[in-house]
Motif scaffolding. Sequence first.
Motif, short mmCIF file in Angstrom:
data_model
loop_
_atom_site.label_atom_id
_atom_site.label_comp_id
_atom_site.label_asym_id
_atom_site.label_seq_id
_atom_site.Cartn_x
_atom_site.Cartn_y
_atom_site.Cartn_z
N ALA A 31 0.92 -1.29 0.05
CA ALA A 31 -0.10 0.02 0.01
C ALA A 31 0.84 1.15 -0.14
O ALA A 31 0.34 2.30 -0.48
N PHE A 32 2.15 1.04 0.31
CA PHE A 32 3.00 2.39 0.53
C PHE A 32 3.71 2.34 -1.09
O PHE A 32 4.21 1.50 -1.59
N GLN A 33 3.20 3.47 -1.63
CA GLN A 33 3.64 3.61 -3.08
C GLN A 33 4.80 4.28 -3.68
O GLN A 33 5.37 4.08 -4.70
N ARG A 34 5.68 4.63 -2.57
CA ARG A 34 6.80 5.73 -2.83
C ARG A 34 8.29 4.59 -2.78
O ARG A 34 8.12 3.59 -2.19
N ASP A 35 8.95 4.83 -3.69
CA ASP A 35 10.08 4.13 -4.12
C ASP A 35 11.30 4.88 -3.51
O ASP A 35 12.56 4.02 -3.48
N ASP A 36 10.92 6.05 -3.13
CA ASP A 36 12.22 6.81 -2.58
C ASP A 36 12.28 6.87 -1.06
O ASP A 36 13.17 7.82 -0.41
N GLU A 37 11.64 6.19 -0.30
CA GLU A 37 11.44 5.99 1.04
C GLU A 37 11.16 4.87 1.56
O GLU A 37 10.38 4.16 0.80
N PRO A 38 11.30 4.44 2.93
CA PRO A 38 10.86 2.98 3.44
C PRO A 38 9.24 2.78 3.24
O PRO A 38 8.52 3.83 3.46
N GLY A 318 -13.21 24.13 -9.11
CA GLY A 318 -12.01 24.36 -8.42
C GLY A 318 -12.02 24.40 -7.03
O GLY A 318 -12.78 23.98 -6.23
N GLY A 319 -10.94 24.92 -6.41
CA GLY A 319 -10.87 25.03 -4.81
C GLY A 319 -10.77 23.74 -4.07
O GLY A 319 -10.88 23.74 -2.97
N GLU A 320 -10.19 22.84 -4.97
CA GLU A 320 -9.71 21.46 -4.33
C GLU A 320 -8.70 21.54 -3.49
O GLU A 320 -7.58 22.42 -3.59
N THR A 321 -8.45 20.55 -2.66
CA THR A 321 -7.22 20.60 -1.72
C THR A 321 -6.35 19.41 -2.39
O THR A 321 -6.83 18.29 -2.77
N LEU A 322 -5.39 19.79 -2.73
CA LEU A 322 -4.42 19.00 -3.52
C LEU A 322 -3.32 18.55 -2.41
O LEU A 322 -2.44 19.30 -2.01
N PHE A 323 -2.98 17.00 -2.73
CA PHE A 323 -1.74 16.60 -2.14
C PHE A 323 -0.78 16.04 -3.31
O PHE A 323 -0.92 14.99 -3.84
N PRO A 324 0.16 17.00 -3.71
CA PRO A 324 1.11 16.67 -4.81
C PRO A 324 1.88 15.37 -4.70
O PRO A 324 2.38 15.01 -5.65
N ARG A 325 2.12 14.95 -3.52
CA ARG A 325 3.20 13.75 -3.38
C ARG A 325 2.48 12.49 -3.24
O ARG A 325 3.02 11.43 -2.98
N ALA A 326 0.98 12.51 -3.18
CA ALA A 326 0.21 11.38 -3.26
C ALA A 326 0.35 10.61 -4.29
O ALA A 326 1.22 10.92 -5.49
N ASP A 327 0.01 9.07 -4.22
CA ASP A 327 0.12 8.29 -5.35
C ASP A 327 1.64 8.14 -5.91
O ASP A 327 2.05 7.76 -7.14
N GLY A 328 2.52 8.20 -4.93
CA GLY A 328 4.04 8.01 -5.13
C GLY A 328 4.66 9.10 -5.96
O GLY A 328 5.79 8.70 -6.77
N LEU A 329 4.11 10.20 -6.15
CA LEU A 329 4.58 11.07 -6.95
C LEU A 329 5.75 11.94 -6.41
O LEU A 329 6.00 12.02 -5.36
N PRO A 330 6.80 12.20 -7.31
CA PRO A 330 8.00 12.82 -7.00
C PRO A 330 7.52 14.57 -6.33
O PRO A 330 6.65 14.76 -6.74
N PRO A 331 8.29 15.16 -5.69
CA PRO A 331 8.06 16.60 -5.19
C PRO A 331 7.73 17.20 -6.49
O PRO A 331 8.41 17.25 -7.50
N PRO A 332 6.74 18.25 -6.37
CA PRO A 332 6.54 19.02 -7.50
C PRO A 332 7.52 20.02 -8.09
O PRO A 332 8.13 20.72 -6.97
N GLU A 333 7.73 20.24 -9.11
CA GLU A 333 8.60 21.16 -9.68
C GLU A 333 8.00 22.69 -9.44
O GLU A 333 8.79 23.48 -9.32
N ASP A 334 6.75 22.62 -9.42
CA ASP A 334 6.21 23.84 -9.65
C ASP A 334 5.14 23.95 -8.32
O ASP A 334 4.10 23.01 -8.61
N MET A 335 5.27 24.54 -7.39
CA MET A 335 4.52 24.66 -6.18
C MET A 335 3.13 25.23 -6.48
O MET A 335 2.11 25.04 -5.78
N ASN A 336 2.94 25.84 -7.39
CA ASN A 336 1.79 26.40 -7.67
C ASN A 336 0.87 25.61 -8.75
O ASN A 336 -0.31 25.76 -8.93
N SER A 337 1.22 24.70 -9.18
CA SER A 337 0.51 23.77 -10.08
C SER A 337 -0.50 22.91 -9.38
O SER A 337 -0.04 22.27 -8.35
#
Length: 508
Positions: A31-38, A318-337
């Motif tokens: 269930a833990f999707q990230r490859d860059d941490e335990p 619009g107006g959603e709450t976004l978690f940009p690192r969920a689903d195993g995604l890397p840190p976002p390059e654009d914090m406003n995206s």
Amino acid sequence: MTHWCLWILVHLAAGSPCDDRYAAWVTDREAFQRDDEPRYLSGLHVVCVWKEAGTLRLEAHMNGVLEEDPVRSELDGALSLDWGKFRKSLQGVLRFSKATNEWGNFHLKQPYGIFSEAGHRLSSATEVLDAGLVLVVEGGQWFWPPVRIGYVRGLPGTPYMIETVSVQPVVFRVRGFLREEECSVIIDMAESNMSESPVVQMEKHYRDNDTKDFRTSTQARLPSSDSSLLQELDKRISNLTRVDVTHNEEVQVLRYRLGEFYASHTDNFDPEYYQNVAAWPKFSCPEISLELLKDFIDKGHRNRLLTVFWYLTNVSKGGETLFPRADGLPPPEDMNSCERGLKVRPEVGTVMLWYSLRPNGNGDPNSLHASCPVEDGKKWSANYWVWNKPRDFSISLPDADVDEEYSGEQSVALSTVEAGNNVSATFRNEHPFPMYLFWKPPDRAQEAFLGEISPQAAVSMLTFPGHIWHIRIGADQSSELVTAQVITDQPKQVIVLSSDPEPDVDEL
């Protein structure tokens, strides 16, 4: 091999009386999707303790993960009568320590906690044995395990259902937690007191970014003392988080109009990013002055543990709450995206709960989140932050969790203060402009900023005889000192701030 050794091996391999209870508290590693941490929950251990033939036995699934080969051991049955020795023995078997990050100052880190399945803190070995299955949390406060995306558990004693929407970061949704009429009342309370939302920026942001490039909204802070509804919500949220109400920060109501947003950020304070405070611009901060941030957060060990985020209205688009690192995604390059990540659409009355700290007390960078731009209509919401230590410096952490090798659970600010009789001090501002309240720790040059006193308003603080309070004209320690007030031994005191040369002090 002797029959006795064979008997022990067979029984240790046979499992525990808790086998049918683990499923509600552990997570499959997949269930833990990230490859860059335990792939586990650092610092949350699901432990079964039982007595068999006069011996205490233990089985533990470490770091919240279901293991085919869990930790199995024995504890001396005599230890069950001594809580301190029991805790020390348990910690030795599970092999964890306080040194989980590079912050140092581990005397400031609170002791680990042992909790029942209902989230109640346990304070004796007898209680642990009666519970059977317990959760050991290295960071010291209850932490809801996510189990898996889509997992739903009932909050004991309530009609509320806690739904897991993300495992990494740990994010939950509770629909219907607020009634629509309650949302309307909160909006009405805040609407006449809105001001531009401030930002406490990390060093890596301050050089190039203007605040409006990072956050565009208006906000109002509502002290719970102003409203019986907010006081009731304090208790309701404490029941949800299983963290005492003394850890709760006052609610920050937010209004996002068309096009307004908040770029990706975390809610906790990592001391790594708050080093060169002298070079920062003077952003307005409602909690503390920037010069005092690292001391205020006990070098990182006093921190925002979790956020309970209130949706007070629906939003058409619009107006959603976004978690940009969920689903195993890397840190976002654009914090406003707002293009990638987990998006949660506002639903009136729903609250989101996410953890900013990991169970071991470290910051969780996966808790990065944003408020996407409102594309149609208006968004009303609210931040409600819960800290891992009490917000009031004079409140001690539970005696049940004090480890023998650790005696530094008090904050930096109170480490040199001798306890006395509690004093309720009220500071009343009769000026037509705001005043700013600081506490002056003994034998230290730095002051702790504890809040703004609005014109014709008052704030109350729990304090002690001999404490020194500074009232300044600005929200940082370098601003002009209006007066210094020494607390006497009267149990209730009112300090009136007026244009007189000296403030009036009423002792009740």
